[in-house]
Scaffold this motif. Structure first.
Motif, PDB file in Angstrom:
ATOM      1  N   GLU A 162       0.747  -1.213  -0.117  1.00  0.00           N
ATOM      2  CA  GLU A 162       0.059  -0.102   0.100  1.00  0.00           C
ATOM      3  C   GLU A 162       0.863   1.322   0.002  1.00  0.00           C
ATOM      4  O   GLU A 162       0.546   2.241  -0.856  1.00  0.00           O
ATOM      5  CB  GLU A 162      -1.016  -0.120   1.035  1.00  0.00           C
ATOM      6  CG  GLU A 162      -1.929  -1.052   1.171  1.00  0.00           C
ATOM      7  CD  GLU A 162      -1.598  -2.396   1.527  1.00  0.00           C
ATOM      8  OE1 GLU A 162      -2.373  -3.379   1.779  1.00  0.00           O
ATOM      9  OE2 GLU A 162      -0.560  -2.648   2.036  1.00  0.00           O
ATOM     10  N   ARG A 204      -8.441   5.689  -0.475  1.00  0.00           N
ATOM     11  CA  ARG A 204      -8.299   4.400   0.366  1.00  0.00           C
ATOM     12  C   ARG A 204      -9.994   3.945   0.589  1.00  0.00           C
ATOM     13  O   ARG A 204     -10.619   4.741   1.138  1.00  0.00           O
ATOM     14  CB  ARG A 204      -7.457   4.575   1.541  1.00  0.00           C
ATOM     15  CG  ARG A 204      -6.361   4.409   1.479  1.00  0.00           C
ATOM     16  CD  ARG A 204      -5.681   4.280   2.848  1.00  0.00           C
ATOM     17  NE  ARG A 204      -4.467   4.968   3.150  1.00  0.00           N
ATOM     18  CZ  ARG A 204      -4.189   6.135   3.553  1.00  0.00           C
ATOM     19  NH1 ARG A 204      -5.176   6.768   4.239  1.00  0.00           N
ATOM     20  NH2 ARG A 204      -3.225   6.958   3.532  1.00  0.00           N
ATOM     21  N   TYR A 208      -8.315   0.726  -3.635  1.00  0.00           N
ATOM     22  CA  TYR A 208      -8.184   2.305  -3.947  1.00  0.00           C
ATOM     23  C   TYR A 208      -9.226   2.745  -4.918  1.00  0.00           C
ATOM     24  O   TYR A 208      -9.285   1.863  -5.808  1.00  0.00           O
ATOM     25  CB  TYR A 208      -6.891   2.610  -4.363  1.00  0.00           C
ATOM     26  CG  TYR A 208      -5.867   2.670  -3.086  1.00  0.00           C
ATOM     27  CD1 TYR A 208      -5.255   3.576  -2.221  1.00  0.00           C
ATOM     28  CD2 TYR A 208      -5.163   1.336  -2.932  1.00  0.00           C
ATOM     29  CE1 TYR A 208      -4.643   3.613  -1.157  1.00  0.00           C
ATOM     30  CE2 TYR A 208      -4.335   1.100  -1.947  1.00  0.00           C
ATOM     31  CZ  TYR A 208      -3.912   2.349  -0.943  1.00  0.00           C
ATOM     32  OH  TYR A 208      -3.018   2.096   0.126  1.00  0.00           O
TER      33      TYR A 208
END
Length: 108
Positions: free
Chosen positions: A15, A42, A49
């Motif tokens: 991430e 997010r 996402y």
């Protein structure tokens, strides 16, 4: 104005690398292709996402060439691609009305 909405699913643990490279890629597209930038969100689902990119017109988006990036920008694109498990364009939209504000009502 023209909007492109993207969905990304990122490999577990990637991430932060995705967010960093996404920012660099978005800046490159702004600089080289004439976009108006993008915003990354997010999702509540881990590793997911949603992003939307804003363009002056559908024509500018459709005619954007992806062959004039410098080495650092190409490296950012490769780094971003390596973090992505799945990506898709969810929708392409023409703006009918724009009521977004940068500050709450009453703030100067």
């Amino acid at each position: 104005m023209f909007i492109v909405i993207y969905e990304f699913e990122i490999h577990e643990g990637q991430e932060r690398a995705f967010e960093t490279s996404w920012a660099r890629v978005t800046d490159a597209i702004y600089e080289k292709q004439g976009s108006l930038g993008s915003r990354l969100h997010r999702s509540q689902a881990p590793g997911h996402y949603i992003a939307y990119a804003q363009w002056p017109s559908a024509e500018i988006f459709q005619n954007s060439a992806h062959d004039n990036y410098d080495e650092a920008q190409l490296d950012a694109m490769a780094a971003m691609k390596a973090t992505i498990k799945h990506a898709d364009i969810m929708n392409m939209l023409a703006v009918a009305d724009d009521r977004l504000h940068s500050k709450p009502y009453g703030e100067a």
